[in-house]
Design an enzyme around this catalytic site. Sequence first.
Site, short mmCIF file in Angstrom:
data_model
loop_
_atom_site.label_atom_id
_atom_site.label_comp_id
_atom_site.label_asym_id
_atom_site.label_seq_id
_atom_site.Cartn_x
_atom_site.Cartn_y
_atom_site.Cartn_z
N CYS A 54 16.14 93.38 27.01
CA CYS A 54 17.53 93.19 26.53
C CYS A 54 18.29 92.27 27.48
CB CYS A 54 18.23 94.54 26.41
SG CYS A 54 17.88 95.41 24.86
N ASN A 76 5.73 85.97 32.65
CA ASN A 76 5.35 87.38 32.68
C ASN A 76 5.33 87.90 34.13
OD1 ASN A 76 3.90 89.88 32.37
ND2 ASN A 76 3.20 89.10 30.39
N ASN A 152 2.03 91.08 19.58
CA ASN A 152 1.53 92.42 19.28
C ASN A 152 2.72 93.23 18.85
OD1 ASN A 152 -1.17 92.26 19.94
ND2 ASN A 152 -0.81 92.77 22.08
N HIS A 165 9.65 90.61 20.39
CA HIS A 165 9.16 89.61 21.33
C HIS A 165 7.70 89.28 21.07
CE1 HIS A 165 7.56 93.27 23.19
NE2 HIS A 165 6.76 92.52 23.91
N HIS A 297 -2.93 83.61 12.04
CA HIS A 297 -3.63 84.81 11.56
C HIS A 297 -2.72 86.02 11.73
CE1 HIS A 297 -7.72 82.98 11.61
NE2 HIS A 297 -7.32 82.35 12.70
ZN ZN Z 1 -7.90 80.68 13.58
#
Ligand code: ZN
Length: 348
Positions: A54, A76, A152, A165, A297
């Site tokens: 945040c 990161n 993810n 995120h 994907h």
């Molecule tokens: Zn691909």
Amino acid sequence: MEFDRSNHPHRRYNPLTGEWLLVSPHRTKRPWQGQTEEVAANRQPEYDPGCYLCPGNTRSNGSINEKYIDTFVFDNDYPALLEDIPKIKDSSNSLFQIESVRGISRVICYSPKHNFTLPEMPIEDIRKVIDVWSDQVIDLGENYRWVQIFENKGDIMGCSNPHPHGQVWALNTLPNEVFKENSSQADYYIENGSVLLMDYLQAELKENDRIVLENDDWAVLVPFWAVWPFETLLLPKKSVMRLPELNSNQMDNLADILKRILTKYDNLFNISFPYTMGWHGAPNDSSDNSHWLLHAHFHPPLLRSSTVKKFMVGFELMAESQRDFTPEEAAERLRNCSEVHYKICPPE
Ligand code: ZN
């Protein structure tokens, strides 16, 4: 008896990876007695003082987030890759191959609002996320051969923070999945003189069995070889190799189709739909990459409800991937989902 792909076990070939998939549509009726996942309550505040993403909050390493108003990118704090790595001197034994890898990983916050997700964001704000993805490919592509943008989403995917995120990891070499896709597309190009995924999209549009969504510049389909129950592939209709090569119209239409497919996903089980998504485009190197078509994907793990997840275990780990209901059925179910988000227009 005639072969019927919606009823009889069969294998399907994935030309992008060179792998086969076992399809067992007759198993759909077996009773489920395994694990179910707790549905996470989706009541989140707009701002969470304990969230490390945040605006204005302090992260565990002491860094303070900008008071950002749309997107925010930072390195990161616990990166999987490092920029400065000494060269490995000896790797002469072919049974113990090892190589050094250089890289960087960053976090991309999509919105300052803790309780937002991509499909709930206005199209203009999704467009800003696309601009950031593109800028990251330009920036990191100068120094790294591969720039992997991914997200993810959801507890079930191991993502503990609901703040919207994604991530970008860049490295100096091609990772496995990309290596396979690169080789397959190159082989196809040499053999046929055309781009594998362009030919594939044309064939899918003609067959019209697995197309979920379209607009002027993009199509979303459940690939013929989909492993994950509601896996989709997002493809541009015109030849483009990398995100930064998209023009402004294509980017606007990308925001449109992302909002629509992710809304359909959420509406499938009336939950914030978990998935791993990622972009694949031509590597950032000087070789001829004419065989590449940019694509994304989506690999969602959910199977038959908001609580039943597909596991890659047993035969799948030891032999090959397998699915029960067919990709055609998955595409039909996604087509039938509304494009109005269930939080705006709750189901009756
Ligand atoms: Zn691909």
